[in-house]
Design a protein around this motif. Structure first.
Motif, PDB file in Angstrom:
ATOM      1  N   VAL A 187       0.842  -1.205   0.000  1.00 42.07           N
ATOM      2  CA  VAL A 187       0.000   0.000   0.000  1.00 42.07           C
ATOM      3  C   VAL A 187       0.875   1.252   0.000  1.00 42.07           C
ATOM      4  CG1 VAL A 187      -1.696   1.321   1.311  1.00 42.07           C
ATOM      5  CG2 VAL A 187      -1.934  -1.159   1.124  1.00 42.07           C
ATOM      6  N   CYS A 188       1.966   1.222   0.742  1.00 43.76           N
ATOM      7  CA  CYS A 188       2.857   2.386   0.805  1.00 43.76           C
ATOM      8  C   CYS A 188       3.547   2.634  -0.530  1.00 43.76           C
ATOM      9  CB  CYS A 188       3.905   2.184   1.898  1.00 43.76           C
ATOM     10  SG  CYS A 188       3.261   2.241   3.586  1.00 43.76           S
ATOM     11  N   VAL A 189       4.040   1.574  -1.130  1.00 40.69           N
ATOM     12  CA  VAL A 189       4.788   1.704  -2.381  1.00 40.69           C
ATOM     13  C   VAL A 189       3.901   2.217  -3.502  1.00 40.69           C
ATOM     14  CG1 VAL A 189       5.993   0.391  -4.182  1.00 40.69           C
ATOM     15  CG2 VAL A 189       6.523  -0.017  -1.775  1.00 40.69           C
ATOM     16  N   ASP A 190       2.628   1.868  -3.459  1.00 44.35           N
ATOM     17  CA  ASP A 190       1.701   2.292  -4.515  1.00 44.35           C
ATOM     18  C   ASP A 190       1.392   3.789  -4.483  1.00 44.35           C
ATOM     19  OD1 ASP A 190       1.546  -0.243  -5.533  1.00 44.35           O
ATOM     20  OD2 ASP A 190      -0.317  -0.767  -4.499  1.00 44.35           O
ATOM     21  N   GLN A 191       1.773   4.481  -3.415  1.00 39.99           N
ATOM     22  CA  GLN A 191       1.483   5.911  -3.314  1.00 39.99           C
ATOM     23  C   GLN A 191       2.652   6.664  -2.678  1.00 39.99           C
ATOM     24  OE1 GLN A 191      -1.815   6.535  -0.447  1.00 39.99           O
ATOM     25  NE2 GLN A 191      -1.775   4.328  -0.107  1.00 39.99           N
ATOM     26  N   ILE A 192       3.840   6.360  -3.162  1.00 39.74           N
ATOM     27  CA  ILE A 192       5.054   6.919  -2.568  1.00 39.74           C
ATOM     28  C   ILE A 192       5.071   8.442  -2.601  1.00 39.74           C
ATOM     29  CG2 ILE A 192       7.533   7.210  -2.978  1.00 39.74           C
ATOM     30  CD1 ILE A 192       7.727   4.267  -3.498  1.00 39.74           C
ATOM     31  N   VAL A 193       4.781   9.023  -3.741  1.00 34.55           N
ATOM     32  CA  VAL A 193       4.892  10.478  -3.890  1.00 34.55           C
ATOM     33  C   VAL A 193       3.942  11.194  -2.939  1.00 34.55           C
ATOM     34  CG1 VAL A 193       4.675  12.415  -5.468  1.00 34.55           C
ATOM     35  CG2 VAL A 193       5.638  10.263  -6.277  1.00 34.55           C
ATOM     36  N   LYS A 194       2.713  10.734  -2.859  1.00 37.34           N
ATOM     37  CA  LYS A 194       1.727  11.344  -1.953  1.00 37.34           C
ATOM     38  C   LYS A 194       2.134  11.135  -0.497  1.00 37.34           C
ATOM     39  CE  LYS A 194      -3.160  11.113  -0.638  1.00 37.34           C
ATOM     40  NZ  LYS A 194      -4.462  10.419  -0.875  1.00 37.34           N
ATOM     41  N   LEU A 195       2.552   9.923  -0.177  1.00 38.01           N
ATOM     42  CA  LEU A 195       2.894   9.581   1.204  1.00 38.01           C
ATOM     43  C   LEU A 195       4.134  10.329   1.670  1.00 38.01           C
ATOM     44  CD1 LEU A 195       1.637   7.654   3.296  1.00 38.01           C
ATOM     45  CD2 LEU A 195       3.316   5.925   2.592  1.00 38.01           C
ATOM     46  N   ALA A 196       5.097  10.483   0.770  1.00 38.24           N
ATOM     47  CA  ALA A 196       6.359  11.133   1.136  1.00 38.24           C
ATOM     48  C   ALA A 196       6.164  12.599   1.498  1.00 38.24           C
ATOM     49  CB  ALA A 196       7.358  11.024  -0.015  1.00 38.24           C
ATOM     50  N   GLN A 197       5.106  13.210   0.989  1.00 42.85           N
ATOM     51  CA  GLN A 197       4.855  14.627   1.258  1.00 42.85           C
ATOM     52  C   GLN A 197       3.889  14.831   2.419  1.00 42.85           C
ATOM     53  OE1 GLN A 197       4.688  17.088  -2.610  1.00 42.85           O
ATOM     54  NE2 GLN A 197       4.238  15.045  -3.354  1.00 42.85           N
ATOM     55  N   HIS A 198       3.610  13.759   3.129  1.00 43.66           N
ATOM     56  CA  HIS A 198       2.685  13.816   4.258  1.00 43.66           C
ATOM     57  C   HIS A 198       3.461  13.699   5.560  1.00 43.66           C
ATOM     58  CE1 HIS A 198      -0.703  12.442   6.865  1.00 43.66           C
ATOM     59  NE2 HIS A 198      -1.394  13.246   6.085  1.00 43.66           N
ATOM     60  N   THR A 199       2.999  14.371   6.602  1.00 41.65           N
ATOM     61  CA  THR A 199       3.744  14.434   7.856  1.00 41.65           C
ATOM     62  C   THR A 199       4.118  13.071   8.417  1.00 41.65           C
ATOM     63  OG1 THR A 199       2.551  16.471   8.355  1.00 41.65           O
ATOM     64  CG2 THR A 199       3.842  15.507  10.125  1.00 41.65           C
ATOM     65  N   PRO A 200       3.146  12.207   8.759  1.00 34.15           N
ATOM     66  CA  PRO A 200       3.550  10.893   9.278  1.00 34.15           C
ATOM     67  C   PRO A 200       4.007   9.940   8.186  1.00 34.15           C
ATOM     68  CG  PRO A 200       1.155  11.065   9.267  1.00 34.15           C
ATOM     69  CD  PRO A 200       1.686  12.392   8.824  1.00 34.15           C
ATOM     70  N   PHE A 237       8.663  17.665   3.644  1.00 36.37           N
ATOM     71  CA  PHE A 237       8.685  16.317   4.201  1.00 36.37           C
ATOM     72  C   PHE A 237       9.381  15.346   3.260  1.00 36.37           C
ATOM     73  CE2 PHE A 237       4.674  18.209   5.912  1.00 36.37           C
ATOM     74  CZ  PHE A 237       5.125  18.373   7.215  1.00 36.37           C
ATOM     75  N   GLY A 238       9.140  15.511   1.965  1.00 34.25           N
ATOM     76  CA  GLY A 238       9.712  14.592   0.982  1.00 34.25           C
ATOM     77  C   GLY A 238      11.222  14.577   0.974  1.00 34.25           C
TER      78      GLY A 238
END
Length: 352
Positions: A187-200, A237-238
């Motif tokens: 799940v994390c790998v499928d949305q790396i760009v979005k997740l990387a720019q999020h605080t947690p 964050f990224g």
């Protein structure tokens, strides 16, 4: 030590503890006969639940659990276990439960973990329950850790963006073997760009980079980062995800990142966040990586336009300073010569 006169209250134990009757991390109680009694854990049998929900009472129980006998631990556990779920969601009760995970017996840790099952997701979303789950992931047996992860498999996406549950997901990555957290990683790998720019989210990706060593997983993460590298490097964050990839990635992955950043060296170096990513490349990169960055910064003409632009920037000057610290003597002489030719010495930051 000031003594507490509780002669007007012959009942035992004393009323709900307050700062006024707390002395040197112990309760002092004067019995009707006038004797001073330092309370023991056993003195609160029958009142442990209420005491656990009190700010000083919880502190008292935590302190006593560290040195309690097996008999005291068993008696306290027997009284608290039926109320464990409610205590896990209580500000002070959760601290007592965490202390039982730390100082309780093996069977008690297993018993508390059993209370979690069926409630892992709701506890993960709770301000205090999430901390209990994290403590359990650190200390319970591996089979129970895996059961905790399984309960979260259908809720990973929600947990990733929750300020509390995201810490539980991160702890899963750190404490559970990679083969058992496949759903979380996927799940994390499928949305790396979005997740990387999020605080947690950026912290979770950093944990994956540090703890997941599967070649395919590493490749998917690095490819996802590189696909939007400049955006992530310049993000508040990224950039930490990029720096983590540089520090913990394989040499070939690091070189891939350096090559991409080198194509945008001026833009990234002048960014307050991106400059940190460039500096991390200089510190952890190979000699070839540093040479590539040096050549791009110096430019292809004697005017050395990238160097002049970068060293004059508020963030870029720190990139040049790090470059001077990490390059070899020959490269350093070349950089200093170019700086002198263009009268750029005044822009270099002073040494700390």
């Amino acid at each position: 030590m000031d003594e507490i006169d509780d002669s007007q209250n012959p009942g035992f134990p004393p009323p709900s503890p307050t700062k006024e009757n707390w002395r040197n991390q112990y309760y002092a109680y004067r019995s009707p006969s006038g004797e001073i009694h330092y309370l023991l854990l056993s003195d609160f049998y029958g009142h442990l639940v209420k005491t656990s929900e009190d700010v000083i009472g919880s502190r008292f129980i935590k302190k006593k659990l560290q040195t309690a006998t097996i008999e005291d631990k068993n008696e306290a556990f027997k009284e608290l276990k039926p109320h464990a779920l409610a205590l896990m969601k209580d500000k002070f009760g959760s601290r007592v439960i965490k202390s039982f995970f730390e100082h309780g017996l093996d069977l008690q840790r297993k018993g508390l973990a059993e209370e979690l099952f069926g409630n892992v997701y709701t506890l993960s979303l709770d301000q205090y329950g999430c901390r209990v789950i994290q403590k359990a992931l650190e200390l319970v047996d591996m089979d129970q850790k895996i059961k905790i992860v399984r309960e979260l498999d259908n809720h990973v996406n929600t947990c990733l963006y929750d300020d509390k549950a995201s810490h539980v997901i991160r702890k899963c990555v750190e404490c559970v073997p990679e083969e058992h957290i496949g759903v979380i990683v996927s799940v994390c790998v499928d949305q790396i760009v979005k997740l990387a720019q999020h605080t947690p989210g950026n912290y979770i990706l950093q944990s994956i980079l540090k703890y997941c060593k599967n070649t395919l997983t590493q490749k998917r993460v690095i490819d996802g980062i590189v696909s939007s590298l400049v955006i992530l490097a310049n993000n508040g964050f990224g950039n930490y995800v990029v720096q983590c990839a540089v520090e913990h990635g394989k040499p070939e992955d690091r070189s891939k990142i350096v090559e991409k950043l080198a194509e945008n060296i001026v833009e990234v170096s002048l960014n307050r966040f991106g400059s940190g990513a460039i500096q991390k490349c200089l510190v952890f990169g190979s000699h070839c990586d540093r040479k590539l960055i040096l050549n791009v910064i110096l430019g292809s003409t004697d005017r050395n336009e990238p160097l002049q632009t970068i060293v004059k920037g508020q963030s870029g000057k720190f990139v040049v300073r790090t470059l001077l610290k990490t390059c070899d003597d020959e490269q350093r002489e070349l950089i200093l010569l170019r700086i002198k030719i263009h009268c750029l010495e005044k822009y270099l930051p002073q040494e700390d």
